[in-house]
Design an enzyme around this catalytic site. Structure first.
Site, PDB file in Angstrom:
ATOM      1  NE  ARG A  12      74.184   4.555  37.626  1.00 45.25           N
ATOM      2  CZ  ARG A  12      73.054   4.997  38.162  1.00 45.25           C
ATOM      3  NH1 ARG A  12      72.109   5.468  37.388  1.00 45.25           N
ATOM      4  NH2 ARG A  12      72.885   4.957  39.454  1.00 45.25           N
ATOM      5  CE1 TYR A  13      78.757   3.277  35.046  1.00 38.04           C
ATOM      6  CE2 TYR A  13      78.105   2.113  37.048  1.00 38.04           C
ATOM      7  CZ  TYR A  13      78.598   3.253  36.424  1.00 38.04           C
ATOM      8  OH  TYR A  13      78.910   4.354  37.179  1.00 38.04           O
ATOM      9  NE  ARG A  56      81.019  -1.558  36.360  1.00 39.27           N
ATOM     10  CZ  ARG A  56      81.089  -0.824  35.258  1.00 39.27           C
ATOM     11  NH1 ARG A  56      80.763  -1.334  34.099  1.00 39.27           N
ATOM     12  NH2 ARG A  56      81.464   0.431  35.339  1.00 39.27           N
ATOM     13  CB  CYS A  69      73.862   0.388  57.872  1.00 44.21           C
ATOM     14  SG  CYS A  69      73.468   0.648  56.135  1.00 44.21           S
ATOM     15  CB  CYS A 110      76.929   7.443  56.637  1.00 42.44           C
ATOM     16  SG  CYS A 110      77.773   5.858  56.837  1.00 42.44           S
ATOM     17  CB  CYS A 160      73.350   7.306  53.740  1.00 40.25           C
ATOM     18  SG  CYS A 160      72.983   5.830  52.759  1.00 40.25           S
ATOM     19  NE  ARG A 205      72.088   2.674  47.057  1.00 35.57           N
ATOM     20  CZ  ARG A 205      73.295   2.157  47.059  1.00 35.57           C
ATOM     21  NH1 ARG A 205      73.703   1.430  48.078  1.00 35.57           N
ATOM     22  NH2 ARG A 205      74.098   2.345  46.048  1.00 35.57           N
ATOM     23  CG  ASP A 242      76.045  10.614  45.513  1.00 34.21           C
ATOM     24  OD1 ASP A 242      76.786  10.929  44.555  1.00 34.21           O
ATOM     25  OD2 ASP A 242      75.900   9.442  45.913  1.00 34.21           O
ATOM     26  CG  ASP A 290      77.380   7.875  41.150  1.00 35.22           C
ATOM     27  OD1 ASP A 290      77.015   7.782  39.956  1.00 35.22           O
ATOM     28  OD2 ASP A 290      77.377   6.916  41.946  1.00 35.22           O
ATOM     29  CE  LYS A 322      80.705   4.066  41.640  1.00 34.09           C
ATOM     30  NZ  LYS A 322      79.616   3.207  41.110  1.00 34.09           N
TER      31      LYS A 322
END
Ligand SMILES: *Cc1c(COP(=O)(O)O)cnc(C)c1O
Ligand code: SF4
Length: 405
Positions: free
Chosen positions: A136-137, A140, A149, A153, A156, A158, A317, A354, A361
């Site tokens: 996206r950037y 990076r 995981c 959470c 999450c 994702r 998000d 975000d 961000k």
């Protein structure tokens, strides 16, 4: 001598219990009476094998509300429930509003979807040049290396692809990702995430790190992981020794509430630090968990004591079914304002949104600039006092005169 007066100087009781400010071990907790030897408890494989992942497991230990019961039943085809014994022990048995519970035990509200909520709120799927790589950037990339995981959470970002419970799977093609990175010489920073990269075996993770290190233009490696909080037992000396071969390597952990920073967690974080790995923390602002200045202050202070620098505080998000956990942006700003100036600058994370749909961000800050024009800026400090800063005058120097000399 006056009669004994009520002690009016007694400070008001803090909303944070002292135990939250200390580093304590909660083991064996709910496993008391099962006579689990300390070395078994400290074995991350045992922790993974003994995760709480069914309604029956949960109800063995705590009484669920109707909202939680339905939530657990419905989570089976959305985002799985899975909680390590270590993390489960942080739950306060008789507190239905326990901040740990809200993060990991599903609730029926997760199935209520508002029209502005999304399954991929940051538009990651549309920014993947190859499966599993989000570019996206400019310089990076985010490299998703696993879809699992140690625990899940509920908020999450994702959740569409992690845990293996939902319909969408995380497509990954490591070879294609390496090839893309080799060809894209502008990429100097690779962030491994998922899922949780530290859930991979040392060997698998080392294969990825060594492949990335063999690419000359990749300068900086980092890992995003919640394992130091969910499963501190995984931070073994062997893992740390492997990781330190790939410096410069940073690690961002994810802690939201001070109680998550237990003795075991502190030791794990110190082990990482002692192997030269700089540590940051990314928190998510969550209703009923950390939407409170005292809680957040305690969290960031405990992080510094573990040599972890608070890095980002995320506005949550707009993931589907998260309305019950959302906090207004004004509250986030108020928390940052309550920290800035009042405590160490190192303790203050950057609050970010975000941007929905894939804008990346965006920093969100309290407004300290009262006025700004060509001549001056007027700023306000943490106490609310205003100060004037004159802008450098632009035409003080006579350019003709300089040319003559
Ligand atoms: C967060 C993120 C990064 C890293 O951002 P930093 O601000 O450099 O920490 C990189 N790529 C994607 C897609 C991200 O979401
Ligand atoms: S640890 Fe990270 S990737 Fe895993 S469920 Fe939590 S937020 Fe999602």
């Amino acid at each position: 001598m006056p009669a004994i007066l009520p002690n009016v100087m007694e400070p008001a009781p803090s909303p944070i219990e002292d135990v939250e400010k200390k580093f304590v071990s909660h083991a064996p907790g709910f496993w008391e009476g099962e006579d689990i030897p300390a070395e078994t408890w400290a074995d991350y494989k045992w922790q993974l094998k003994n995760r709480i992942n069914s309604l029956a497991d949960l109800e063995k230990h705590i009484t669920l509300s109707e909202e939680e019961r339905s939530g657990v039943i419905l989570s089976g085809n959305k985002l799985a429930m899975s909680i390590t014994p270590h993390f489960f022990n942080l739950i306060e048995k008789d507190n239905p509003n326990c901040p740990i519970r809200r993060q990991i035990i599903p609730r029926v509200e997760e199935t209520w979807i508002a029209d502005y909520e999304m399954s991929d709120p940051c538009g990651e799927d549309s920014h993947m040049p190859v499966p599993g790589l989000v570019h996206r950037y400019p310089d990076r990339v985010l490299f998703l290396v696993t879809d699992r995981c140690a625990s899940y959470c509920r908020y999450c970002t994702r959740s569409r692809v992690v845990s293996g419970a939902g319909e969408q799977t995380l497509d990954m093609d490591h070879e294609a990702a390496f090839k893309y990175l080799e060809e894209h010489t502008e990429v100097r920073d690779v962030l491994l995430s998922g899922g949780d990269p530290l859930l991979l075996s040392d060997g698998k993770l080392e294969k990825i790190l060594s492949r990335l290190r063999a690419i000359p233009h990749i300068e900086f490696l980092r890992i995003g992981s919640r394992i130091p909080l969910f499963l501190p037992q995984r931070i073994t000396p062997e893992l740390c020794q492997m990781l330190q071969k790939y410096h410069p390597l940073f690690l961002s952990v994810h802690a939201n509430h001070p109680r998550e920073l237990t003795m075991e967690v502190k030791e794990g974080l110190e082990r990482l630090s002692n192997h030269g790995i700089p540590l940051g923390n990314q928190s998510v602002l969550i209703k009923g968990v950390n939407d409170d200045l005292d809680i957040m202050r305690s969290l960031v202070h405990k992080l510094l004591m573990c040599r972890v620098r608070p890095y980002y505080l995320y506005q949550m998000d707009l993931i589907e079914g998260s309305a019950h956990l959302q906090v207004p942006v004004a509250k986030g700003i108020e928390i940052i304002e309550g920290l800035r100036g009042h405590t160490s600058g190192y303790a203050i994370p950057q609050y970010v949104i975000d941007a929905p749909g894939g804008g990346g961000k965006v920093p969100i800050n309290p407004d300290y600039m009262v006025q700004r024009n060509e001549e001056r800026v007027i700023v306000r400090n943490y106490e609310g006092k205003t100060y004037e800063y004159p802008e450098p005058a632009i035409d003080l120097v006579d350019e003709d005169e300089i040319a003559v000399k």
